[in-house]
Design an enzyme around this catalytic site. Sequence first.
Site: not given
Ligand code: PLP
Length: 395
Positions: A73-74, A153, A181, A201, A203, A242, A327
Amino acid sequence: MENLMYFDNNSTTPLDPRVFEKMKPFFTEFYGNSSSTLYRLGRESHTAIDHSRAQVAQLLNCQADEITFTSGATESISTLLQGVFHLNKSKGQHYVTCKTEHKAVLENFKFLEKQGAIVNYLDVNEKGEINLDELKKAIQPDTVLVAIMAANNETGVLHPIEKIAKICLEREVLYFCDATQQIGKLPLNLEKIPIDLLCFSSHKIYGPKGVGGHFIRKRTKRIQVQPLILGGKQENGNRSGTQNVPGIVGLGFAAEYAQEELSQYASHTKNLRDLFEREMKKTEELLIHGNTADRLPNVSNIEVSYLNTVEIISASQSFAFSMGSACSTENLGPSHVLRAMNLSDQACKSSLRISFGKQNTENEVLQFIKHLQEIIPNLRSKSPYWQIFKAGLWT
Ligand code: PLP
């Protein structure tokens, strides 16, 4: 690892063993580069990625070619925000977001502000909700995009994404929704909700780490997003490099299982969360943040007043949970989400995030409750803050 009870599922989830089984052959047997379609081995990887794209599209109810796979997601947030900014300067440089967004969104906006973007950060009330009239007022003729997440989150508080998407559609601005989330926890139907851009994301939904992606609406709009990573034009030119075939295969199956188990997930985690909150409410001076707003079923953000979260965590080594947001453990300052909800620094430092998952059991939750109910009075008896409060001297 001995008897660790894991209640930090918003931070990451364990890999579903069924997902791992689906991934395994793509590490060893089907190791072809998905761009090498001249021979069977490469084509097999290519087909597997196509299958994953269809699985994710089905979960979101969109078209497969609207999905781009990335490292998570980042990366998707960085691609979408920077990519829209670079190609839409002629429309304007004004953006609207919210103070409780994930750091990935806020840091990208900070970066874009240095390049000329003007960003309006909406406030939230003490429940963590935005005011839709304030959103409408914030949108200007030169606004390019509104970025408001689906579910927070830290608190699980849900934003009214359907209403936000409609406002954006009427005002002809793009709507980007960080749905990291919400996906796999509550339904999100892109055919019904006119979101333009969305990220997710793997994970967070029992898939592997280091993979995720985004949606860019194609059918009804022509949205210009400049790719962040340039090179061999993989992912239809949207993200070079890749492809991580085992990871993408894992994400695809994680999405498929999440879709199959959505209602089961929601009722199971909500039962655990409600049990936890019902019992924990019996503790003196304990607050639950965001519980009067619409929230995700699996999260509880509690404040154990007059105690520092760090003390609770160090007395709870058999349990995994988080202070505010995972985070922000590198940054021990008060949570920006709770601060935006008008909590004092001290209240933020007394707050814990417990996020339940499909693998948690009622028995685990009962053990956790018992543990907290034992250590909280014990730690408080040694806490100067608690003694000041009990003496009636806390101001
Ligand atoms: N956005 C939200 C709301 C999240 O909770 C998170 C992860 O904690 C992210 C973005 C970032 O996700 P990723 O770990 O896949 O980069």
